[in-house]
Design a protein around this motif. Structure first.
Motif, mmCIF file in Angstrom:
data_model
loop_
_atom_site.group_PDB
_atom_site.id
_atom_site.type_symbol
_atom_site.label_atom_id
_atom_site.label_comp_id
_atom_site.label_asym_id
_atom_site.label_seq_id
_atom_site.Cartn_x
_atom_site.Cartn_y
_atom_site.Cartn_z
ATOM 1 N N PHE A 1 22.683 68.469 12.557
ATOM 2 C CA PHE A 1 21.730 67.569 11.909
ATOM 3 C C PHE A 1 21.999 67.484 10.406
ATOM 4 N N ARG A 2 22.433 68.593 9.795
ATOM 5 C CA ARG A 2 22.795 68.541 8.376
ATOM 6 C C ARG A 2 23.912 67.533 8.141
ATOM 7 N N ILE A 3 24.881 67.518 9.056
ATOM 8 C CA ILE A 3 26.013 66.592 8.945
ATOM 9 C C ILE A 3 25.545 65.152 9.107
ATOM 10 N N LEU A 4 24.677 64.905 10.084
ATOM 11 C CA LEU A 4 24.168 63.550 10.302
ATOM 12 C C LEU A 4 23.402 63.032 9.083
ATOM 13 N N LYS A 5 22.735 63.929 8.365
ATOM 14 C CA LYS A 5 21.950 63.520 7.202
ATOM 15 C C LYS A 5 22.824 62.997 6.069
ATOM 16 N N LYS A 6 24.122 63.264 6.115
ATOM 17 C CA LYS A 6 25.036 62.755 5.101
ATOM 18 C C LYS A 6 25.418 61.294 5.354
ATOM 19 N N MET A 7 25.036 60.781 6.528
ATOM 20 C CA MET A 7 25.371 59.410 6.894
ATOM 21 C C MET A 7 24.156 58.498 6.685
ATOM 22 N N PRO B 1 21.607 55.459 7.893
ATOM 23 C CA PRO B 1 20.996 55.270 9.221
ATOM 24 C C PRO B 1 21.858 54.547 10.257
ATOM 25 N N PRO B 2 22.490 53.407 9.954
ATOM 26 C CA PRO B 2 23.299 52.739 11.000
ATOM 27 C C PRO B 2 24.414 53.635 11.535
ATOM 28 N N ARG B 3 25.039 54.399 10.630
ATOM 29 C CA ARG B 3 26.112 55.300 11.071
ATOM 30 C C ARG B 3 25.530 56.485 11.837
ATOM 31 N N GLN B 4 24.341 56.946 11.462
ATOM 32 C CA GLN B 4 23.688 58.015 12.233
ATOM 33 C C GLN B 4 23.502 57.581 13.684
ATOM 34 N N ILE B 5 23.077 56.340 13.873
ATOM 35 C CA ILE B 5 22.853 55.831 15.231
ATOM 36 C C ILE B 5 24.161 55.766 15.999
ATOM 37 N N GLU B 6 25.230 55.273 15.338
ATOM 38 C CA GLU B 6 26.541 55.215 15.980
ATOM 39 C C GLU B 6 27.013 56.610 16.371
ATOM 40 N N ALA B 7 26.877 57.573 15.442
ATOM 41 C CA ALA B 7 27.320 58.941 15.711
ATOM 42 C C ALA B 7 26.526 59.559 16.863
#
Length: 299
Positions: A171-177, A179-185
């Motif tokens: 989740f720490r890694i996702l927070k660096k992205m 929102p649109p990229r978070q959804i893709e990831a």
């Protein structure tokens, strides 16, 4: 005569009442090794029992060969932790199914986001952070991070991962992205069924800078050039598109496969057709038989 719906009865999966059972009458399916007792998970169970007692009862079933005995289906670590804590009996759920595999196959373990919501609920009810941290066998800093788990995570990505086992670092890694990229990831994690930290890092490495939040820079991977990262980015985008295409056609494709399997099964049940295939198309018959077997085991 087929019984009507009102006449049919549904067998209960568990007996209605919890039973207080002495440990001398419970037979575990396996022994908990010293190595297992040294794990973080076991330490968390011990700390939770010490602080607030047994939250989730252990699950047993009656021994068909000995009416006094019970077989332990689920909760071997809790069982050992209770014994180590000096307990000699516990409240148990009695399952009517005596197959541990069948029972465990239907168990959904607490996911990271579910634990986060449980922590928020406990804090809202007034449980002190110190006591909650002791119960979870974590330090205050880790508890606070679990409490802030979804800060910076968009709601769509959180919904995709709500029942997945994603590490805090993920989740720490996702927070660096953004929102649109978070959804893709998150979609790629679900599609690949991979929730490891390394996979999350690879997704971050393949993320263009314009899809990262300000000040976030992915960790450089040794031996990977910028060109290779660009290739990973393109592959990631292609996979995302393919996943969406599969999602759009999965229902009808699955239905067609079920119908095709049923048709092949019906054909092979005809002795004349089977004999004809054996005489004139012997290479097809084994493949058709594999299809019918897959149908039998896939239900």
């Amino acid at each position: 005569m087929t019984p009507s719906v009102s006449e049919r009865t549904i067998a209960a999966a568990f007996e209605r009442e919890l039973i207080h059972i002495s440990f001398e009458y419970i037979a575990p399916l396996y022994l908990v090794t010293p190595q297992t007792k040294a794990t973080v998970k076991y330490g968390q169970i011990v700390a939770s029992i010490r602080e607030i007692g047994l939250v989730e009862p252990i699950v047993v079933t009656r021994d068909r060969n000995d009416p006094k005995m019970y077989i332990l289906l689920d909760g071997h670590l809790r069982f050992e932790a209770l014994k180590d804590h000096g307990e000699t009996a516990a409240q148990c759920i009695v399952s009517t199914d005596d197959e541990a595999f069948t029972y465990n196959k239907r168990i959904s373990r607490l996911a990271t986001i579910q634990e986060h919501k449980m922590i928020l609920r406990a804090l809202t009810l007034g449980v002190p952070e110190e006591r909650l941290a002791r119960a979870l066998n974590v330090n205050i800093k880790t508890l606070q991070e679990k409490r802030r788990l979804l800060d910076g995570i968009c709601s769509e990505a959180a919904d995709l991962l709500k029942d997945k086992q994603v590490a805090l670092t993920g989740f720490r890694i996702l927070k660096k992205m953004k929102p649109p990229r978070q959804i893709e990831a998150a979609r790629l994690m679900v599609a690949m069924n991979k929730y490891t930290i390394n996979y999350a890092r690879s997704l971050l490495a393949a993320t263009p800078e314009n899809q990262l939040i300000a000040g976030a820079t992915p960790k450089n991977f040794k031996g990977i050039s910028r060109e290779q990262l660009d290739l990973m980015e393109n592959e990631s985008a292609n996979l995302e598109r393919e996943v969406r295409l599969v999602e759009n056609t999965f229902g009808i494709d699955h239905l067609n496969l079920v119908l095709a399997r049923g048709y092949v099964t019906k054909l092979l049940s005809n002795a004349r057709i089977r004999r004809y295939l054996a005489l004139h198309h012997e290479e097809f018959l084994p493949e058709f038989e594999k299809i019918t077997k897959r149908e039998a085991f896939g239900s």
